[in-house]
Each structure stands twice: as structure tokens, then as C-alpha cells.
Scaffold this motif. Structure first.
Motif, PDB file in Angstrom:
ATOM      1  N   ASN A  51      10.655  39.250 -39.879  1.00 23.85           N
ATOM      2  CA  ASN A  51      11.932  39.783 -39.217  1.00 23.85           C
ATOM      3  C   ASN A  51      12.185  41.006 -40.416  1.00 23.85           C
ATOM      4  OD1 ASN A  51      12.480  38.241 -37.188  1.00 23.85           O
ATOM      5  ND2 ASN A  51      13.366  36.562 -38.626  1.00 23.85           N
ATOM      6  N   ASN A  61       9.648  35.195 -39.163  1.00 20.42           N
ATOM      7  CA  ASN A  61       9.961  35.047 -37.763  1.00 20.42           C
ATOM      8  C   ASN A  61       8.922  33.945 -37.182  1.00 20.42           C
ATOM      9  OD1 ASN A  61       9.494  35.886 -34.606  1.00 20.42           O
ATOM     10  ND2 ASN A  61      11.731  36.183 -35.095  1.00 20.42           N
ATOM     11  N   ASP A  69      10.730  31.885 -34.372  1.00 20.10           N
ATOM     12  CA  ASP A  69      12.073  32.224 -34.429  1.00 20.10           C
ATOM     13  C   ASP A  69      12.422  31.596 -35.835  1.00 20.10           C
ATOM     14  OD1 ASP A  69      12.489  33.963 -32.347  1.00 20.10           O
ATOM     15  OD2 ASP A  69      12.907  32.273 -31.045  1.00 20.10           O
TER      16      ASP A  69
END
Length: 426
Positions: A393, A410, A422
Motif C-alpha cells: 500500500n 497489501n 488486503d
């Protein structure tokens, strides 16, 4: 193998850092050369990288092939999977009670002399069942994976009897087969002289050489042998005898060298041709030069010197300037470095070791892979290598050590499969 398919296509990569360009551990200026590609893509087939480069070029190479799964990197940063080349992953118990002792001024060696430190963990590890050790280590591996580590080294050394050392090594082997993170196993029976051998260190050394090393080799439970060469632990001549015996059996060699005092461990690493020497806070110029000449990789552990509140750190800048390859690791263990976060290590390497973000990434990818003998398979993103990949990220490398104390990951891809999505283990 059906060649007419791509299992996973990672596309729309903002900055792709491949670490391509050399078959040797990187040193000097090479540690700043990351093989950057803007607007990249990676095509994966059967666990390995099939094509990598500019997205248009990759798509041209795979034209007409069935794409089973696609993943949009959202113009973010992508690197090779991170490699942690020095951990004490499998152990029982924890040592948070030692924090107050440190805050009152007790040193690492003083705590050890009082029966704490490594000896405390030895008691807990001996008391733990194999399943207990497995469950605890697996939880730590989950954390490491979520922080971007796809391969790690794991040392024994908290058993200090033949059966308890084998117990640790069996746990490592089982985790290697059952967890997404690949593990490289190191036998470290020479981590400490156990309490029952106090005053009889020679007898314990003979046990290591005559019983432990042959048994570990026969069972195929470790690739490397490591020794804690330090004042009050194993002297240089004792370390040399143990490592020489290990070398004769076919083990690769590692050494905990010159962590607290300038014992001459770095010079010994050069003399014996160890694959790596670890810690090195007190290593002399002559010792570092011996390592450089022998091609030994320096594994620096900035979280350890940080946690021990030491006034000095490994001289990574000196090492890089003298063209000694540098790798970085967490040294994850229950005493001197109880952290699984390789990203914290990356920040500390910048702030306390004076390394640049580019040098740091090299140190936790291709150089770390060389430090555990796996650079032919991992550590860089190249056609034919395992598809171990991290998507962050973040859209640039400097942001990772700059914005510290959080997890920037991520997505993690291990052997071509998405294992973290995620930020959460799948």
C-alpha cells in the motif's frame, strides 16, 4: 505441463523493483541498483515467473494464452518476496520479565550469567511439547508472512540436548512443509553450554561433535550449522572445532560473530568460508576484510542492538563502502529481538545503520537469499524463479521505512498463489 495458460497475471504495477542483474550477492554500489520498471506486469505459470517487464511487452508474450486469474496492482509498489535470513523461530515461552531488568541497567550477558536469557528459554523449550512449539511458531510465521516474508531461516539452539534439538528441528521441517513461508533450517546446538554441563564445556562440545551433528545430518533436519562465538559462550578455537566438524559432514556454515566483544569471530568466518556471519557489532576492520576476501555475507540485526539499548550498531556503511555484501534480518527470538517485523528492521537499518532504502531492500531480498543459499530460486523477480512477490500500500520504496510502525503489505504471492490479500492471510 500445459504451456498454453497463465495461472496469474499481475498487472498495472506502478513501480516494479526486480533486483535483476547479478548472480552474486550485491555489494557496494550494486546494492543501490534495483532493476526498476515503471508500468510493469508479471505473468506466472506453475509457481514460477513466466514473463516480466513492461506491461505491453508481457501481454505481447502471453498473447493467445489463457489467463486463469488477473490481479490489478493499482499502480502500487511491487518487490520480490522478503527474506528473513536469521531467526530463532521455534522456541518455548517468552521473556518479557527481562525488560525491567534491562531498564534497571542489567546487560544481556549479566542476565545470562544469572540463569536468565537463553538458559531461561532452554528450560521453557524443553518443557514444551512438539505441538506447543509448532503452534507458537506457526503464529509467528503468520505474522511474518503478513509483513511480506516469503522465506525465512530458522535455528535450533534452545534444546541443548540431542532429543530437544531434534524436537525443534522437526517442528521447523513440519512448518516448512505445511506453511506458505519456506523455511531453511540451521542446527545451533552450540548456542550455549547448558546448565547441566556448567564447568564441563568440553564434554558438551564433544556431545555436539560426536552425537548431535551426525544425528542431525543423518535425519536431514538442517542445511547449516551455527555457533554463538562470544565471551562466556564459545571461544574462537571451540567455535572453529565445531564448525570444522560440521563442514566435514557437509553442513553449510554460519556464525554469530563479534556481537558483544571483538572476539575474532568475523576473521574465523573468513578463514572457514562461512556463507554468512551474523551480528558483527564489535567486528574489527581486519575481521571484516577477511570476510570480504572470502565472500562471506554480513547479516546485520538492527532490531537486536535497538532492543538491547546498545550505544553502537553494526557498521553497515563501512561494510558497504568496503564492498562487503550486507543482508538484514529480524533475529526474531524471545530475548534480544522479540519481533517478527522485517519492516521495522528496514526502518532501523536506515536510521541506525545509515543504509539507504535501496540498500535496505537489496539486503532483505537478494542478499538475504544468498545468505541462506537460495538465491537461485528467490530474492529477485526473474523468468524461471519462484513467483514470490509482495504488493504494498505504497507507490514508492522510500515510503516503507519513512512511515514506520505499521504494516505496508497489501498482497503476498507465494509460489504463484495469493496467500495474503488486503493485509490478511488467506
Amino acid at each position: 505441463m500445459n504451456d498454453n495458460h497463465i495461472d496469474l497475471l499481475v498487472y498495472n504495477i506502478g513501480t516494479l523493483l526486480t533486483l535483476q542483474g547479478t548472480n552474486q550477492a550485491r555489494k557496494g554500489q550494486e546494492m543501490s541498483e534495483l532493476g526498476a520498471i515503471s508500468g510493469g506486469a508479471i505473468a506466472i505459470q506453475d509457481e514460477r515467473i513466466f514473463a516480466i517487464g513492461q506491461e505491453a511487452d508481457v501481454r505481447a508474450q502471453i498473447q493467445g494464452m489463457k489467463i486463469v486469474q488477473s490481479l490489478d496492482a493499482r499502480e502500487q509498489l511491487v518487490t520480490p518476496g522478503l527474506v528473513d535470513p536469521h531467526t530463532h523461530l521455534v522456541h518455548g515461552g517468552s521473556r518479557e520479565h527481562e525488560l525491567s531488568l534491562k531498564l534497571k541497567g542489567a546487560t544481556y550477558m549479566e542476565i545470562l550469567a544469572q540463569g536468565g536469557g537463553i538458559l531461561s528459554t532452554v528450560r521453557a523449550t524443553r518443557a514444551a511439547s512438539e505441538q506447543d512449539l509448532y503452534d507458537k511458531a506457526r503464529r509467528s510465521l503468520d505474522v511474518m508472512l503478513q509483513y511480506g516474508v516469503t522465506t525465512a531461516e530458522a535455528k535450533s539452539g534452545y534444546g541443548l540436548t540431542l532429543e530437544d534439538e531434534l524436537k525443534q528441528l522437526r517442528v521447523t521441517q513440519k512448518l516448512h512443509h505445511e506453511h506458505p513461508v519456506d523455511l531453511v533450517s540451521t542446527f545451533m546446538g552450540a548456542h550455549m553450554v547448558p546448565e547441566e554441563y556448567k564447568g564441563r564445556s568440553e564434554a558438551y562440545i564433544q556431545l555436539i561433535i560426536n552425537e548431535m551433528l551426525p544425528a542431525v545430518k543423518k535425519l536431514g533436519l538442517a542445511e547449516f550449522c551455527d555457533v554463538f562465538c562470544e565471551h562466556g559462550v564459545f571461544a574462537v578455537d571451540e567455535s572453529e572445532r565445531i564448525l570444522t566438524a560440521a563442514k566435514a559432514l557437509g553442513f553449510g556454515l554460519k556464525i554469530h560473530a563479534d556481537e558483544i566483544e571483538p572476539m575474532g569471530g568475523a576473521a574465523l568466518a573468513g578463514k572457514l568460508g562461512c556463507i554468512s556471519a551474523e551480528h558483527l557489532l564489535a567486528a574489527s576492520d581486519e575481521g571484516l576484510k577477511a570476510m570480504q576476501q572470502a565472500g562471506v555475507i554480513a547479516v546485520c540485526l538492527p532490531a537486536t542492538s535497538f532492543n538491547l539499548r546498545l550505544k553502537k550498531h553494526a557498521r553497515a556503511r563501512t561494510m558497504i563502502d568496503m564492498e562487503l555484501p550486507v543482508a538484514l534480518s529480524t533475529d526474531y527470538n524471545p530475548g534480544s529481538s522479540p519481533t517478527e517485523s522485517i519492516q521495522l528492521v528496514m526502518t532501523l537499518a536506515c536510521l541506525n545503520l545509515g543504509m539507504t532504502p535501496e540498500e535496505v531492500l537489496t539486503a532483505v531480498t537478494i542478499n538475504a537469499a544468498h545468505a541462506i543459499g537460495k538465491a537461485d530460486e528467490i530474492g529477485s523477480l526473474e523468468v524461471g524463479k519462484l513467483a514470490d512477490i509482495v504488493i504494498y500500500n505504497a507507490n514508492n520504496l522510500a515510503y516503507l521505512p519513512y512511515h514506520f510502525g505499521i504494516n505496508h503489505v497489501n498482497t503476498v504471492i507465494k509460489r504463484g498463489k495469493i496467500v495474503v490479500s488486503d493485509g490478511i492471510k488467506v
